[in-house]
Motif scaffolding. Structure first.
Motif, mmCIF file in Angstrom:
data_model
loop_
_atom_site.group_PDB
_atom_site.id
_atom_site.type_symbol
_atom_site.label_atom_id
_atom_site.label_comp_id
_atom_site.label_asym_id
_atom_site.label_seq_id
_atom_site.Cartn_x
_atom_site.Cartn_y
_atom_site.Cartn_z
ATOM 1 N N LEU A 53 0.708 -1.698 0.202
ATOM 2 C CA LEU A 53 0.537 -0.635 -0.345
ATOM 3 C C LEU A 53 0.999 1.011 -0.159
ATOM 4 C CD1 LEU A 53 -2.740 -1.226 2.645
ATOM 5 C CD2 LEU A 53 -3.171 -0.978 0.177
ATOM 6 N N ASP A 54 1.814 1.209 0.786
ATOM 7 C CA ASP A 54 2.601 2.330 0.680
ATOM 8 C C ASP A 54 3.671 2.385 -1.003
ATOM 9 O OD1 ASP A 54 4.725 4.289 1.739
ATOM 10 O OD2 ASP A 54 6.261 2.551 1.393
ATOM 11 N N ARG A 55 3.607 1.712 -1.262
ATOM 12 C CA ARG A 55 4.650 1.857 -2.816
ATOM 13 C C ARG A 55 3.186 2.296 -3.895
ATOM 14 N NH1 ARG A 55 9.238 -0.732 -3.610
ATOM 15 N NH2 ARG A 55 8.617 -1.165 -5.380
ATOM 16 N N ILE A 56 2.368 1.827 -3.704
ATOM 17 C CA ILE A 56 0.563 2.426 -4.316
ATOM 18 C C ILE A 56 0.926 3.967 -4.448
ATOM 19 C CG2 ILE A 56 -1.835 2.374 -4.587
ATOM 20 C CD1 ILE A 56 -1.051 -0.634 -4.094
ATOM 21 N N GLU A 57 0.637 4.245 -2.502
ATOM 22 C CA GLU A 57 0.948 5.253 -2.474
ATOM 23 C C GLU A 57 2.295 6.515 -2.928
ATOM 24 O OE1 GLU A 57 0.318 8.377 1.732
ATOM 25 O OE2 GLU A 57 0.275 6.510 1.726
ATOM 26 N N ARG A 58 2.911 5.939 -2.873
ATOM 27 C CA ARG A 58 4.005 6.368 -3.426
ATOM 28 C C ARG A 58 4.587 6.621 -5.418
ATOM 29 N NH1 ARG A 58 9.345 4.142 -2.324
ATOM 30 N NH2 ARG A 58 8.275 2.011 -1.670
#
Length: 474
Positions: free
Chosen positions: A36-41
């Motif tokens: 989810l962090d990679r999606i946000e970034r």
């Protein structure tokens, strides 16, 4: 399965995460947070997601964490961060299908592939973008805009599983469901630099009604062949709900099928199928892949597969199917004005085909199946470029001034094997002079997916290609 040496969970594969979960060195909750962090970034730069559902994803990850802690994991995919193409309904997420004319309420049903992924413990992060109703080989449309190539954001991701391919390239999740009616897994796989497989039609029963019927296959896009094999292990097998196609028994262990190498396999290598033009950088990369396989012990012979271009027959089948979809959702000119103009245009063509023309196209498809069956009496696999060119400029359906009329003109290597139902894959095999990925396609006889998985796994192990660390913004 070896414990990985990587330290960033967001960079890991499904197989690597499973190894860590089994030892307690990492948890599905941590893996979901990393995805989810990679999606946000990354997603703001590439627009690969139609919907992200962090709350339900974290709830699923916590349930998976509990199962692993109790020694009750559902299998190696339990806790794997996973995405579903937006053409596939997922309970709790609006099933928009890239269109402004569909329901914005959360879906209340889902089909077999999603049910089986849930049964395997996959953690669903959200849905990835598609063009409207998956009608073309690039991913831009009225509902969700333009999905961009992670290697250069001024270029197209490919389609129609463009969001899935981009998510795979950037590891925004480790498993990515896609669909392929004329190349829609392999086109974005090639252009975005990831592995994608269109399995033999039937291994994954088709329980969703579609006017494309047996043209439309579902399958995974992943960074590695191993992860795609794990995906296939979770979703293949017979079902009484199958509307189209049959699944033979027994179903192979697809992970086991990746083993064995290429020595002794007979590969027919076709540069052009006798009718396609191929860009020099693509031709050179695929030629190198053929030479590499020969060096690994495969028997590689240059040969044409033996059929003329079936493009016109494909267009009859494809455009007629799209006319059914358009007529279902667009009841008047006001509705059609809200749709992708290219989709409306091909639907108008498809609406005019006669029953005789449709049956003639089906006859071409039947003859093509026989031609390829005879080809595979001599060769275990066919090798070709996946795409004749690298990624187009973002936002266009086809280049101007080159005599093209729609997107099917620039994808001559993919759609024949939707017409035959054969397994076909795209494997990364290099980059062009501008740094854009190139894919090589392997095709095998119907229900011999084990051969394309063996070839792909051996080739990827011997000649791995890089993945983007982050979107390259241009």
């Amino acid at each position: 399965m070896t414990i990985p040496t990587k330290t960033d969970l967001g960079e890991m594969t499904a197989a690597e995460l499973s190894a860590l979960f089994s030892t307690g060195k990492a948890s599905p909750v941590e893996a979901a947070r990393a995805a989810l962090d990679r999606i946000e970034r990354f997603n703001p730069a590439v627009n690969a997601f139609a919907h992200v559902v962090p709350e339900s994803a974290m709830a699923e990850a916590r349930a998976s964490e509990t199962r692993w802690a109790k020694g009750e994991a559902l299998g190696p995919l339990d806790g794997a961060p996973t995405t579903i193409k937006e053409l596939t309904a997922v309970v709790g997420i609006p099933w928009r299908r890239g269109s402004n004319l569909t329901d914005t309420a959360p879906a209340q049903h889902e089909i077999l592939v999603v049910k089986r992924l849930r049964a395997a413990g996959a953690v669903l992060l959200g849905t990835t973008t598609s063009p409207e109703f998956g009608w073309k080989g690039v991913t831009h449309g009225p509902a969700f805009g333009n999905t961009l190539n992670p290697w250069r954001t001024d270029r197209a991701s490919g389609g129609s599983s463009g969001g899935a391919a981009v998510a795979a390239a950037l590891n925004m999740g480790v498993l990515h469901e896609g669909s392929d009616g004329a190349g829609s897994i392999r086109i974005p796989g090639s252009w975005s630099g990831v592995f994608g497989i269109k399995p033999t039609f039937g291994w994954l029963p088709a329980d969703a009604a579609s006017p494309l019927m047996q043209l439309a296959h579902r399958g995974p896009l992943t960074r590695t062949v191993e992860d795609s094999a794990l995906f296939l292990n979770a979703v293949t097998g017979p079902s009484p709900d199958a509307l189209y196609g049959d699944c033979p028994a027994p179903v192979p262990d697809w992970l086991e099928a990746t083993k064995g190498g290429v020595k002794g396999l007979r590969i027919g290598y076709s540069r052009t199928f006798g009718y396609a033009s191929v860009a020099p950088d693509v031709a050179a990369a695929v030629e190198r892949a053929a030479d590499r396989l020969a060096g690994m012990g495969a028997i590689v012979e240059e040969v044409h597969p033996g059929f003329a271009s079936p493009l016109e027959a494909l267009r009859v089948l494809w455009f007629a199917a799209e006319s059914v979809i358009v007529d279902r959702f667009a009841r008047d000119d006001a509705h059609r004005a809200r749709m992708d103009p290219g989709l409306v245009a091909i639907a108008e063509i498809g609406r005019r085909f006669s029953a005789q023309e449709f049956l003639a196209a089906e006859h071409v498809r039947a003859e093509l199946k026989v031609t390829m069956a005879r080809f595979h009496e001599r060769y275990d696999a066919l090798l070709s470029p996946t795409m004749p060119i690298t990624a187009l400029e973002a936002g266009i359906d086809f280049p101007e001034g080159e005599g093209m009329t729609d997107w099917t003109d620039w994808s001559p290597f993919t759609y024949p094997f939707n017409m035959t139902g054969q397994p076909a894959v795209s494997v990364p095999c290099g980059f062009d002079g501008g740094g854009l990925p190139i894919g090589v396609q392997f095709v095998a006889a119907r229900f011999r997916d084990d051969i394309v998985l063996r070839l792909s796994s051996a080739y990827q192990a011997a000649y791995p290609e890089a993945f983007p660390a982050a979107p390259v913004i241009v």
